[in-house]
Design an enzyme around this catalytic site. Structure first.
Site, PDB file in Angstrom:
ATOM      1  N   GLY A 112       0.846  -1.382  -0.103  1.00  0.00           N
ATOM      2  CA  GLY A 112       0.112   0.030  -0.236  1.00  0.00           C
ATOM      3  C   GLY A 112       0.747   1.229  -0.196  1.00  0.00           C
TER       4      GLY A 112
ATOM      5  N   GLU B  90       4.112  -6.689   1.470  1.00  0.00           N
ATOM      6  CA  GLU B  90       3.592  -6.953   0.229  1.00  0.00           C
ATOM      7  C   GLU B  90       3.418  -5.733  -0.432  1.00  0.00           C
ATOM      8  OE1 GLU B  90      -0.300  -8.419   1.410  1.00  0.00           O
ATOM      9  OE2 GLU B  90       0.316 -10.345   2.080  1.00  0.00           O
TER      10      GLU B  90
ATOM     11  N   GLY C 103       3.807  -3.581  -3.718  1.00  0.00           N
ATOM     12  CA  GLY C 103       3.313  -3.786  -5.403  1.00  0.00           C
ATOM     13  C   GLY C 103       3.818  -2.325  -6.066  1.00  0.00           C
ATOM     14  N   ARG C 104       2.831  -1.415  -5.979  1.00  0.00           N
ATOM     15  CA  ARG C 104       3.051  -0.138  -6.522  1.00  0.00           C
ATOM     16  C   ARG C 104       4.455   0.416  -6.285  1.00  0.00           C
ATOM     17  NH1 ARG C 104      -1.565   2.904  -7.929  1.00  0.00           N
ATOM     18  NH2 ARG C 104      -2.517   1.599  -6.515  1.00  0.00           N
TER      19      ARG C 104
ATOM     20  N   ARG D 145      -6.255   3.337 -15.278  1.00  0.00           N
ATOM     21  CA  ARG D 145      -6.356   3.881 -14.273  1.00  0.00           C
ATOM     22  C   ARG D 145      -6.955   5.192 -14.144  1.00  0.00           C
ATOM     23  NH1 ARG D 145      -2.522   5.383 -11.477  1.00  0.00           N
ATOM     24  NH2 ARG D 145      -3.385   4.832  -9.278  1.00  0.00           N
TER      25      ARG D 145
ATOM     26  N   TYR E 257     -10.043   5.074 -11.913  1.00  0.00           N
ATOM     27  CA  TYR E 257      -9.821   5.977 -10.436  1.00  0.00           C
ATOM     28  C   TYR E 257      -9.624   7.557 -10.658  1.00  0.00           C
ATOM     29  CZ  TYR E 257      -7.947   1.097  -9.571  1.00  0.00           C
ATOM     30  OH  TYR E 257      -7.785  -0.292  -9.360  1.00  0.00           O
TER      31      TYR E 257
ATOM     32  N   CYS F  60     -14.575   3.559 -27.971  1.00  0.00           N
ATOM     33  CA  CYS F  60     -15.885   4.405 -27.893  1.00  0.00           C
ATOM     34  C   CYS F  60     -16.579   4.255 -26.514  1.00  0.00           C
ATOM     35  CB  CYS F  60     -16.661   3.447 -28.960  1.00  0.00           C
ATOM     36  SG  CYS F  60     -16.040   3.602 -30.836  1.00  0.00           S
ATOM     37  N   GLU F  61     -15.813   5.204 -25.690  1.00  0.00           N
ATOM     38  CA  GLU F  61     -16.443   5.424 -24.378  1.00  0.00           C
ATOM     39  C   GLU F  61     -15.782   7.031 -24.133  1.00  0.00           C
ATOM     40  OE1 GLU F  61     -17.761   3.473 -22.011  1.00  0.00           O
ATOM     41  OE2 GLU F  61     -17.740   1.564 -22.625  1.00  0.00           O
TER      42      GLU F  61
ATOM     43  N   TYR G  68      -0.355  -1.770 -12.041  1.00  0.00           N
ATOM     44  CA  TYR G  68      -1.638  -1.571 -12.414  1.00  0.00           C
ATOM     45  C   TYR G  68      -1.800  -0.811 -13.930  1.00  0.00           C
ATOM     46  CZ  TYR G  68      -1.491  -2.547  -7.408  1.00  0.00           C
ATOM     47  OH  TYR G  68      -1.300  -3.385  -6.304  1.00  0.00           O
TER      48      TYR G  68
HETATM   49  C1  LIG Z   1      -2.942  -5.090  -3.966  1.00  0.00           C
HETATM   50  C2  LIG Z   1      -2.257  -5.920  -2.690  1.00  0.00           C
HETATM   51  C3  LIG Z   1      -1.160  -5.596  -2.349  1.00  0.00           C
HETATM   52  C4  LIG Z   1      -0.088  -4.559  -3.097  1.00  0.00           C
HETATM   53  O1  LIG Z   1      -0.618  -3.088  -2.875  1.00  0.00           O
HETATM   54  P1  LIG Z   1       0.160  -1.964  -3.336  1.00  0.00           P
HETATM   55  O2  LIG Z   1      -0.645  -0.530  -3.106  1.00  0.00           O
HETATM   56  O3  LIG Z   1       0.509  -2.008  -4.864  1.00  0.00           O
HETATM   57  O4  LIG Z   1       1.715  -2.043  -2.585  1.00  0.00           O
HETATM   58  C5  LIG Z   1      -0.574  -5.938  -1.007  1.00  0.00           C
HETATM   59  N1  LIG Z   1      -1.418  -6.790  -0.415  1.00  0.00           N
HETATM   60  C6  LIG Z   1      -2.658  -7.136  -0.961  1.00  0.00           C
HETATM   61  C7  LIG Z   1      -3.407  -8.435  -0.109  1.00  0.00           C
HETATM   62  C8  LIG Z   1      -3.225  -6.697  -1.755  1.00  0.00           C
HETATM   63  O5  LIG Z   1      -4.539  -7.063  -2.387  1.00  0.00           O
END
Ligand SMILES: *Cc1c(COP(=O)(O)O)cnc(C)c1O
Length: 416
Positions: free
Chosen positions: A239, A273, A275-276, A312, A316, A342-343, A371
């Site tokens: 997150g 965890e 990601g982004r 995105r 969002y 076409c949107e 993403y």
């Molecule tokens: C999407 C997700 C993440 C990664 O979130 P980021 O904002 O990309 O770091 C981590 N854990 C879970 C369970 C998720 O669903």
């Protein structure tokens, strides 16, 4: 920091001119920087050196198997949310012992495959799921290591679609229900409750919600200890936000220090965890201007990259910086950058001040590494883009552009 910079008047991905990549591989094209990915992983992972931890990259941010392999070689584990993502993680050479599995709707075949791979941790999100994991593990003669995903009811102050730790969200269990789930898990023969998990949302730009959630989870952990449960792993989810425009998210080091300090002396091994924050600024989407038009009320720059490539902005209302690949010094205009779909919701930017781009110009959409491709689709029967990984002066295609034949093949061969 990322390695998409202007040199000699044109945008480069590390040492390679983006113009060359566009002419070699076509557009729309995702371009990733290996040095940026490595740097982001290193910066994040090293922020937690004070505590025992495993950084599990969140596969859904960008699931390309070559990027997973690059991260796995640096010691990353993987955070998965489907059997498909586990298949990718295993294909990238990630050992099961470095995989954690979250998600509210794990199905039998997915649970079986994860048991088969002997993954590190199932983050269970309901009592029914816990019972299902127990039953399947029993059939297979295995024991599943589980955690329960706690919904700590903390507002992450991000877009509602990517808020996951508030009372009304579908994710996790509140403390009372979680307590009951742990008591059940303690009595089930084929699950071993060793973890405690939360993930409150994505693109968080302040530390406060993380620390509030962590404090609640740590309180809860003490209650579990009083019940005689031996929890060894705390999974704090992902997150951490990134800079798309003006955001100033905390540096991973600051995040790592604050979290490590709270964990000291508790005997918990940490799982993260991200990601982004690993992939987001390690990729750009390159498109080409097909047409421009000015109506009485608006200027439109119509590109060959669209919401099916990068959803995105449409989904969002998110901001992505857009710039010319070869700045031509033209006067600025206010324009919408749109795709061919076409949107009316098909846009990459709205009312953006940009140099007046012309037909044939290349444009770069920044911060598209997370993403981006992973959320792309074939809407309007558009083949999905190619992906290229640049490492220093070399570039290689890591996913070929889909063809028109690819679009119809599963339909023409539906009986197989
Ligand atoms: C999407 C997700 C993440 C990664 O979130 P980021 O904002 O990309 O770091 C981590 N854990 C879970 C369970 C998720 O669903």
């Amino acid at each position: 920091m990322h390695h998409f910079q202007y040199r000699n008047g044109e945008l480069h991905a590390e040492d390679v001119p983006v113009r060359e990549l566009a002419s070699r591989y076509g557009t729309p094209l995702y371009v990733y920087s290996a040095a940026t990915l490595r740097r982001h992983f290193q910066a994040f992972d090293s922020a937690f050196t004070g505590v025992g931890h495993l950084t599990c990259y969140s596969v859904k941010a960008n699931s390309n198997v070559h990027l997973l392999r690059l991260l796995a070689e640096m010691g990353a584990g993987m955070d998965i949310v489907s059997g498909g993502e586990m298949h990718r993680a295993l294909a990238a050479g990630v050992p099961g012992q470095r995989i954690v599995y979250s998600g509210v709707g794990k199905q039998d075949d997915e649970i079986r495959a994860a048991l088969e791979a002997d993954i590190l941790l199932f983050n269970a999100e309901s009592v029914q799921e816990l019972e299902r994991i127990n039953a399947l593990a029993g059939q297979m003669g295995r024991t599943a290591r589980i955690g329960v995903r706690i919904n700590p009811d903390v507002d992450p102050k991000t877009h509602p679609y990517i808020s996951t730790g508030m009372r009304n969200n579908k994710f996790g269990l509140d403390m009372e229900q979680a307590r009951a789930a742990y008591l059940l898990a303690r009595d089930l023969p084929n699950v071993q409750p060793v973890g405690i998990d939360c993930h409150i949302g994505s693109q968080l730009t302040t530390l406060a919600p993380f620390l509030e959630a962590l404090d609640r989870v740590l309180d809860f952990h003490e209650r579990l200890r009083d019940l005689g449960l031996a929890i060894t792993h705390l999974d704090l989810g992902g997150g951490l936000g990134i800079t798309y425009g003006e955001e100033t998210p905390p540096h991973p080091k600051e995040f790592g220090e604050a979290v490590s300090e709270r964990l000291r002396g508790r005997g918990l091994s940490l799982i993260l965890e991200p990601g982004r924050v690993i992939a987001g600024n390690a990729g750009i989407l390159v498109g080409r201007v097909i047409y421009t038009k000015s109506t009485p009320s608006k200027n439109f720059i119509i590109a060959d990259a669209a919401m099916n490539d990068l959803v995105r902005p449409s989904l969002y209302q998110s901001y992505h910086r857009i710039a010319e690949v070869q700045p031509a010094g033209r006067d600025e205009i206010t324009a919408d950058v749109v795709g061919p779909i076409c949107e009316s919701g098909d846009f990459l930017a709205r009312d953006r001040i940009l140099p007046g781009m012309q037909q044939g110009d290349l444009l770069a959409v920044f911060s598209a590494g997370a993403y981006g491709f992973s959320m792309s689709s074939n809407y309007n029967s558009r083949p999905r883009a190619a992906e290229v990984l640049v490492d220093g002066a070399s570039a290689r295609c890591i996913r070929k552009r889909e063809t028109l034949a690819d679009l119809v093949a599963p339909e023409l061969h539906a009986e197989e």
